[in-house]
Design an enzyme around this catalytic site. Structure first.
Site: not given
Ligand SMILES: C[S@@+](CC[C@H](N)C(=O)[O-])C[C@H]1O[C@@H](n2cnc3c(N)ncnc32)[C@H](O)[C@@H]1O
Length: 194
Positions: A50, A66, A150
């Site tokens: 993204w 993240d 999301k």
């Molecule tokens: C679907 S991936 C995102 C992909 C990203 N948008 C891309 O296009 O490359 C979801 C991300 O949410 C992060 N995530 C989940 N829970 C989180 C939290 N409590 N705090 C920070 N990041 C979090 C995960 O580490 C993961 O990298």
């Protein structure tokens, strides 16, 4: 499930870090959430698919958050931290101050914990992340600002919308083509913070 679907291959070919990039491209082209002067904060940024797309739509520095590290991208201020940590506002505030960013124009989130496959649990976890991001938006998002989140659709989705939609001029739920049909993920758009 075949992970190497058409969007995976397309991402590889176009040098995007993840197939998720195409979801943001599609939503942005339809709903025009980011513009050239937007300060964007992005939650759940790793590995950066993204972020690469956001860079194409704004000339301003981007703040990305993240849990997991992310290979650096030029003009991206990365914060490794947990959205659910009650103290996450502090590094955001500090990063903004250091870079003379007074307020944020766009909040984006593709954040999600590893799905358990248990629909209620996944949807509740996703709701919790979205709630926390909206609380942060009350402090950092400027009036007129936009949000894209999301969320794993579930019982709490309506409650979430009822709570937040009236604080914005426009809202919409969308599911881009690049989002797997069988997945319960939806994207919530809130435009024009009142
Ligand atoms: C679907 S991936 C995102 C992909 C990203 N948008 C891309 O296009 O490359 C979801 C991300 O949410 C992060 N995530 C989940 N829970 C989180 C939290 N409590 N705090 C920070 N990041 C979090 C995960 O580490 C993961 O990298």
């Amino acid at each position: 499930m075949n992970r190497k679907d058409k969007y995976y291959k397309k991402a590889k070919k176009q040098n995007y870090r993840s197939r998720a990039s195409f979801k943001l491209i599609e939503i942005q082209n339809k709903f025009n959430i980011i513009n050239k002067n937007s300060y964007v904060i992005e939650f759940g940024s790793s590995p950066g698919g993204w972020t690469q797309v956001i860079k194409q739509f704004t000339d301003m520095p981007i703040i990305s958050v993240d849990l997991n590290a992310m290979p650096p991208i030029d003009n991206v201020l990365f914060i490794q931290g947990d959205i659910l940590n009650y103290n996450i506002g502090k590094p955001i505030r500090e990063t903004m101050a250091k870079n003379d960013i007074e307020s944020i124009d766009v909040f984006l989130s593709d954040a999600m914990v590893r799905t358990s496959g248990i629909a209620e649990r996944d949807s509740y976890e996703s709701y919790t992340i979205c709630e926390q991001i909206m609380v942060l938006s009350e402090e950092f998002l400027k009036r007129g600002g936009n949000v894209l989140l999301k969320q794993f659709q579930g019982e709490m989705t309506n409650e979430f919308l009822n709570k937040w939609k009236d604080k914005f001029q426009f809202y919409k739920i969308t599911k881009p083509h690049a989002s797997r049909k069988e997945s319960r993920e939806i994207y919530i758009i809130l435009k024009g913070k009142k």
